[in-house]
Design an enzyme around this catalytic site. Structure first.
Site, short mmCIF file in Angstrom:
data_model
loop_
_atom_site.label_atom_id
_atom_site.label_comp_id
_atom_site.label_asym_id
_atom_site.label_seq_id
_atom_site.Cartn_x
_atom_site.Cartn_y
_atom_site.Cartn_z
N HIS A 13 0.83 -1.21 0.12
CA HIS A 13 -0.07 0.01 -0.05
C HIS A 13 0.74 1.25 0.15
O HIS A 13 0.30 2.25 -0.16
CB HIS A 13 -0.83 -0.02 1.34
CG HIS A 13 -0.24 0.38 2.43
ND1 HIS A 13 0.47 -0.73 3.19
CD2 HIS A 13 -0.10 1.16 3.40
CE1 HIS A 13 1.06 -0.07 4.33
NE2 HIS A 13 0.73 1.18 4.34
C1 UD1 Z 1 -1.95 5.51 6.35
C2 UD1 Z 1 -0.60 5.95 6.80
C3 UD1 Z 1 0.48 4.63 6.66
C4 UD1 Z 1 -0.10 3.65 7.28
C5 UD1 Z 1 -1.45 3.02 6.31
C6 UD1 Z 1 -2.33 1.88 6.68
C7 UD1 Z 1 -0.06 8.21 6.99
C8 UD1 Z 1 0.68 9.19 6.33
N1 UD1 Z 1 -0.02 7.21 6.29
O1 UD1 Z 1 -1.83 5.50 5.02
O2 UD1 Z 1 1.42 5.15 7.56
O3 UD1 Z 1 0.62 2.53 6.65
O4 UD1 Z 1 -2.52 4.24 6.74
O5 UD1 Z 1 -3.18 1.67 6.11
O6 UD1 Z 1 -0.68 8.39 7.85
N2 UD1 Z 1 -9.13 5.11 1.95
C9 UD1 Z 1 -10.20 4.32 2.07
N3 UD1 Z 1 -11.01 4.09 3.21
C10 UD1 Z 1 -10.32 4.52 4.50
C11 UD1 Z 1 -9.15 5.08 4.54
C12 UD1 Z 1 -8.50 5.42 3.44
O7 UD1 Z 1 -10.90 4.21 1.04
O8 UD1 Z 1 -10.89 4.07 5.38
C13 UD1 Z 1 -8.56 5.66 0.68
C14 UD1 Z 1 -8.68 6.81 0.39
O9 UD1 Z 1 -8.94 7.10 -0.91
C15 UD1 Z 1 -7.59 7.83 0.89
C16 UD1 Z 1 -6.49 6.81 0.71
O10 UD1 Z 1 -7.04 5.43 1.11
O11 UD1 Z 1 -7.21 9.13 0.33
C17 UD1 Z 1 -5.16 6.84 1.49
O12 UD1 Z 1 -5.55 6.86 2.99
P1 UD1 Z 1 -4.64 7.80 4.02
O13 UD1 Z 1 -5.17 7.59 5.24
O14 UD1 Z 1 -4.35 9.15 3.62
O15 UD1 Z 1 -3.36 7.13 4.09
P2 UD1 Z 1 -2.88 5.59 4.07
O16 UD1 Z 1 -2.11 5.09 2.58
O17 UD1 Z 1 -4.00 4.55 4.21
#
Ligand code: UD1
Length: 424
Positions: free
Chosen positions: A246
């Site tokens: 991811h």
């Molecule tokens: C975040 C953490 C990362 C961790 C990861 C585990 C930061 C900078 N990164 O990254 O360290 O390893 O979580 O998962 O905080 N999204 C959904 N549903 C959700 C959450 C996210 O669809 O419940 C999608 C959204 O499109 C979002 C993208 O995932 O924009 C990324 O989510 P985000 O929380 O920004 O970062 P992660 O890649 O999940």
């Protein structure tokens, strides 16, 4: 009977990897208060005189059921007292939204201690608000405790590295999982008395849940039972590999993503690979038109029958799993391939070979004593690391303090600190 004083802890969680790190701390607080209530009529030692009120804050950084709610259920985490509902966005937007909403909550509750865990945006956002707040106009603020402090990949392109460095330099109590973290913090000038090598709360969760995870039906549901009848328990799992990816550096760039998939081609042809994919990764697969590499699998096939894991040389892509199902899959995998930080530690604790598809790791102990091999991100490097791990029978060792008792050690330090600073 000795006097009982009250102290308020505020614990922040926001994203998936926070939940397993915070759960044991919340449980330790509950146990501490319970022991205190039982010992009210008898003399008790000075460390147990503090009764804690805990306020659990969920920032809402992760909000899908599969990324959040299932973890609360599996890990027996109480419903958050406050949900900020911050959601997704660019790093700046997400952090700003969390900070704006968290400040109001912090000022309303005025905790003595703020506990933040890990390295996600929620961790830094809330630590930063607390570090600059003033409850009384004279700088009164909570002590900031950072759980999983000091880890360094020395790669500032990782958003988590920025979050780790800044949170550590804002924190008053730094709880570390391994010696390298302690060394990093000392090198950065953090005073020794703030740093505590206590172990790993994520491993507390793993050890507490391992037996329960073995009751999961995930192996049956994915057809990984080696022809044995559908039943609970985990004997007779067929050889399979487990994949998670991811990290933006691996999945946001089509060429980098392709390199990882090509690096796994031999593995894909030789055994089933189960890939519970993060929402961002699923989105990238669609954006880049990479569906051809995957066989989309539901947990249970048509008519409620278990699926077959045979995917004709393609990776079996499933939706993200809850904590117990994933732990069961990890525990019985022949090999785990990942770019996650936490999974490197969990596989070391389980003695399962791990290939980390990254150029660096902030958790060097998993390579030095555990079961982890750092593959890099080139096609050749990944192929080589996979071969090496499939041939190796080494179980690795588990760091001494990863013993399931980390949260209690953290609470002991917090109790001592509160008493020393007379914060009630
Ligand atoms: C975040 C953490 C990362 C961790 C990861 C585990 C930061 C900078 N990164 O990254 O360290 O390893 O979580 O998962 O905080 N999204 C959904 N549903 C959700 C959450 C996210 O669809 O419940 C999608 C959204 O499109 C979002 C993208 O995932 O924009 C990324 O989510 P985000 O929380 O920004 O970062 P992660 O890649 O999940």
């Amino acid at each position: 009977m000795k006097a009982i004083t009250n102290a308020k802890i505020m614990t922040v969680v926001g994203a998936r990897p926070n939940f397993m790190k915070a759960a044991p701390i919340l449980a330790a607080i509950r146990d501490h208060n319970h022991r205190l209530s039982l010992s009210q009529d008898t003399p008790i030692d000075t460390l147990t005189q503090i009764e804690f009120e805990n306020v659990l804050v969920h920032t809402g950084q992760h909000y899908d059921e599969a990324m959040s709610d299932w973890f609360f259920a599996d890990l027996n985490i109480p419903k958050p007292d406050v949900h900020l509902g911050a959601g997704s966005g660019s790093h700046a937007v997400q952090m700003a939204e969390i900070m704006k909403r968290f400040e109001e909550v912090l000022l309303r509750h005025r905790p003595n201690i703020l506990i933040v865990v890990g390295d996600v945006n929620s961790t830094l956002a809330c630590a930063l608000v607390a570090a600059k707040t003033s409850f009384d106009g004279h700088g009164a603020r909570p002590l900031i405790a950072h759980v999983e402090a000091g880890l360094r990949s020395f790669d500032r392109c990782m958003p988590e590295e920025i979050n780790r460095i800044l949170t550590d330099h804002l924190a008053d109590l730094l709880f570390v999982t391994e010696q390298s973290a302690l060394d990093n913090l000392s090198r950065e000038g953090i005073p020794k008395h703030k740093i505590h090598l206590v172990g790993n709360t994520m491993i507390d969760s793993l050890l507490a849940c391992r037996q329960k995870a073995d009751l999961s039906t995930i192996l049956d549901d994915l057809g990984l039972r080696n022809g044995k009848p559908h039943s609970k328990g985990t004997d007779h799992a067929a050889p399979y590999a487990l994949l998670t990816l991811h990290r933006p550096s691996n999945v946001d760039d089509p060429q980098n993503f392709l390199n990882v998939l090509n690096g796994l081609d031999e593995l894909t042809r030789s055994r089933p690979i189960i890939f519970p994919a993060h929402p961002r990764t699923q989105k990238r697969i669609a954006d880049f038109g990479f569906e051809r590499f995957f066989h989309r699998q539901n947990r249970v096939g048509d008519g409620g029958k278990p699926c077959t894991a045979s995917a004709n040389g393609r990776i079996s892509l499933i939706d993200p799993l809850g904590y117990l199902d994933f732990l069961c899959l990890m525990n019985h995998a022949e090999l785990v391939v990942t770019d996650s930080g936490g999974i490197q530690e969990e596989t070391t604790s389980l003695g399962v070979p791990c290939v980390t598809v990254r150029e660096n790791t902030e958790r060097p102990i998993t390579v030095q004593v555990g079961t982890n091999v750092l593959a890099g991100t080139s096609v050749a490097g990944i192929r080589q690391a996979v071969r090496q791990q499939l041939e190796s029978k080494a179980k690795g060792a588990v760091p001494e303090t990863w013993d399931g008792k980390c949260a209690q050690r953290i609470l002991d330090v917090i109790c001592r600190e509160i008493k020393e600073q007379q914060m009630f």
